[in-house]
Design a protein around this motif. Structure first.
Motif, PDB file in Angstrom:
ATOM      1  N   GLY A 101      38.624  36.017  61.759  1.00  0.00           N
ATOM      2  CA  GLY A 101      39.207  35.121  62.735  1.00  0.00           C
ATOM      3  C   GLY A 101      39.727  35.866  63.944  1.00  0.00           C
ATOM      4  N   PRO A 102      40.458  35.199  64.814  1.00  0.00           N
ATOM      5  CA  PRO A 102      40.959  35.825  66.045  1.00  0.00           C
ATOM      6  C   PRO A 102      41.811  37.074  65.803  1.00  0.00           C
ATOM      7  CG  PRO A 102      41.176  33.454  66.169  1.00  0.00           C
ATOM      8  CD  PRO A 102      40.766  33.756  64.760  1.00  0.00           C
ATOM      9  N   GLU A 103      42.615  37.069  64.740  1.00  0.00           N
ATOM     10  CA  GLU A 103      43.470  38.237  64.478  1.00  0.00           C
ATOM     11  C   GLU A 103      42.636  39.476  64.179  1.00  0.00           C
ATOM     12  OE1 GLU A 103      46.977  39.642  61.345  1.00  0.00           O
ATOM     13  OE2 GLU A 103      46.538  37.516  61.607  1.00  0.00           O
ATOM     14  N   GLU A 104      41.618  39.313  63.342  1.00  0.00           N
ATOM     15  CA  GLU A 104      40.743  40.442  63.028  1.00  0.00           C
ATOM     16  C   GLU A 104      39.923  40.850  64.255  1.00  0.00           C
ATOM     17  OE1 GLU A 104      41.854  38.395  59.338  1.00  0.00           O
ATOM     18  OE2 GLU A 104      40.920  37.662  61.192  1.00  0.00           O
ATOM     19  N   VAL A 105      39.546  39.875  65.057  1.00  0.00           N
ATOM     20  CA  VAL A 105      38.787  40.188  66.273  1.00  0.00           C
ATOM     21  C   VAL A 105      39.624  41.027  67.233  1.00  0.00           C
ATOM     22  CG1 VAL A 105      37.789  39.175  68.367  1.00  0.00           C
ATOM     23  CG2 VAL A 105      37.207  38.239  66.141  1.00  0.00           C
ATOM     24  N   SER A 106      40.909  40.787  67.275  1.00  0.00           N
ATOM     25  CA  SER A 106      41.792  41.573  68.139  1.00  0.00           C
ATOM     26  C   SER A 106      41.739  43.049  67.758  1.00  0.00           C
ATOM     27  CB  SER A 106      43.230  41.047  68.033  1.00  0.00           C
ATOM     28  OG  SER A 106      44.095  41.810  68.845  1.00  0.00           O
ATOM     29  N   ALA A 107      41.812  43.331  66.459  1.00  0.00           N
ATOM     30  CA  ALA A 107      41.718  44.719  65.991  1.00  0.00           C
ATOM     31  C   ALA A 107      40.332  45.291  66.276  1.00  0.00           C
ATOM     32  CB  ALA A 107      42.015  44.775  64.500  1.00  0.00           C
ATOM     33  N   LEU A 108      39.318  44.460  66.077  1.00  0.00           N
ATOM     34  CA  LEU A 108      37.946  44.893  66.333  1.00  0.00           C
ATOM     35  C   LEU A 108      37.735  45.205  67.809  1.00  0.00           C
ATOM     36  CD1 LEU A 108      35.014  45.270  65.419  1.00  0.00           C
ATOM     37  CD2 LEU A 108      34.698  42.804  65.657  1.00  0.00           C
ATOM     38  N   ALA A 109      38.288  44.363  68.676  1.00  0.00           N
ATOM     39  CA  ALA A 109      38.140  44.575  70.115  1.00  0.00           C
ATOM     40  C   ALA A 109      38.765  45.898  70.536  1.00  0.00           C
ATOM     41  CB  ALA A 109      38.791  43.423  70.873  1.00  0.00           C
ATOM     42  N   ASN A 110      39.923  46.207  69.993  1.00  0.00           N
ATOM     43  CA  ASN A 110      40.568  47.483  70.305  1.00  0.00           C
ATOM     44  C   ASN A 110      39.721  48.648  69.841  1.00  0.00           C
ATOM     45  OD1 ASN A 110      42.842  46.322  71.498  1.00  0.00           O
ATOM     46  ND2 ASN A 110      43.920  46.135  69.545  1.00  0.00           N
ATOM     47  N   ALA A 111      39.135  48.520  68.645  1.00  0.00           N
ATOM     48  CA  ALA A 111      38.294  49.591  68.111  1.00  0.00           C
ATOM     49  C   ALA A 111      37.035  49.785  68.942  1.00  0.00           C
ATOM     50  CB  ALA A 111      37.934  49.287  66.660  1.00  0.00           C
ATOM     51  N   LEU A 112      36.490  48.681  69.447  1.00  0.00           N
ATOM     52  CA  LEU A 112      35.264  48.772  70.236  1.00  0.00           C
ATOM     53  C   LEU A 112      35.438  49.592  71.507  1.00  0.00           C
ATOM     54  CD1 LEU A 112      33.723  45.188  69.999  1.00  0.00           C
ATOM     55  CD2 LEU A 112      32.611  47.322  69.343  1.00  0.00           C
ATOM     56  N   THR A 113      36.632  49.577  72.066  1.00  0.00           N
ATOM     57  CA  THR A 113      36.858  50.300  73.318  1.00  0.00           C
ATOM     58  C   THR A 113      36.839  51.812  73.125  1.00  0.00           C
ATOM     59  OG1 THR A 113      39.263  50.229  73.058  1.00  0.00           O
ATOM     60  CG2 THR A 113      38.224  48.405  74.253  1.00  0.00           C
ATOM     61  N   THR A 114      36.965  52.267  71.870  1.00  0.00           N
ATOM     62  CA  THR A 114      36.959  53.714  71.612  1.00  0.00           C
ATOM     63  C   THR A 114      35.687  54.173  70.911  1.00  0.00           C
ATOM     64  OG1 THR A 114      38.137  53.413  69.505  1.00  0.00           O
ATOM     65  CG2 THR A 114      39.471  53.781  71.476  1.00  0.00           C
TER      66      THR A 114
END
Length: 214
Positions: A18-31
């Motif tokens: 869901g959105p909460e997990e996507v938030s963590a995923l989005a942060n990881a994608l930037t690195t």
């Protein structure tokens, strides 16, 4: 979510993300500088999650394929993703099949295709865009030379727009067009097939299955 464990291909489909997990995923994608394909299909990221992903796409230069099919994404999420294509020059394929983005989402992608020069595949089947929305996306191909695959099937397009779709597609770079289950009659299907059968037409694969084609 440890993106370091997904060096080139990330498959996270059907994980109740869901959105909460996507938030963590989005942060990881930037690195992460190696992930080239991300499959998030059959999750529950919704429009909120789509907006989060859209906000970091410009910071994911290696990501080429993004599958967000069946994710309860609506117009606002689709619009954010479409708008991100204006600054993203790495994404090659985007799948939003079975998300109710509607005519508003279709309009956003039509605008995006008018300026994006890197996307080669866009899948918008069963997205509630209707005939007018589907036609707007096709008309954007008059200003786009990169798209090779477009799936707008399962959207109740009908015969009203077949002439215009054929007129644009025959002069585009499109090679694959999905118009399956689109409420197109035999007459409309014949019109499309005739227009796209000439040697000058780029279409190699035309899907007109589950229409009234006799």
């Amino acid at each position: 979510i440890a993106m370091a464990t997904l060096p080139t291909l990330g498959s996270l489909d059907a994980n109740e993300i869901g959105p909460e997990e996507v938030s963590a995923l989005a942060n990881a994608l930037t690195t992460n500088m190696s992930l080239c394909e991300l499959n998030l299909s059959e999750n529950i990221i919704g429009s909120g999650g789509a907006v989060l992903l859209a906000s970091i796409l410009h910071s994911a230069p290696t990501l080429q394929v993004l599958d967000l099919s069946e994710n309860m994404i609506e117009a606002s999420g689709a619009s954010a993703l479409a708008n991100s294509l204006a600054t993203n020059n790495s994404l090659r394929a985007l799948n939003l099949t079975s998300n109710m983005i509607g005519p508003e989402g279709a309009a956003a992608f039509a605008r995006a295709l008018s300026c994006n020069r890197t996307l080669t595949a866009l899948r918008l089947a069963s997205t509630g865009i209707g005939g007018a929305g589907a036609c707007a996306i096709v008309e954007a191909l008059e200003r786009n030379s990169s798209l090779r695959e477009l799936d707008i099937g399962d959207n109740m397009i009908g015969d009203k727009f077949t002439s215009r779709i054929a007129e644009v597609v025959v002069h585009s770079r499109l090679e694959t067009l999905g118009l399956q289950n689109s409420a197109i009659s035999e007459a409309g299907a014949n019109e499309l097939a005739t227009a796209l059968a000439g040697d000058a037409a780029p279409i190699q694969h035309l899907n007109l299955s589950v229409n009234g084609c006799g």
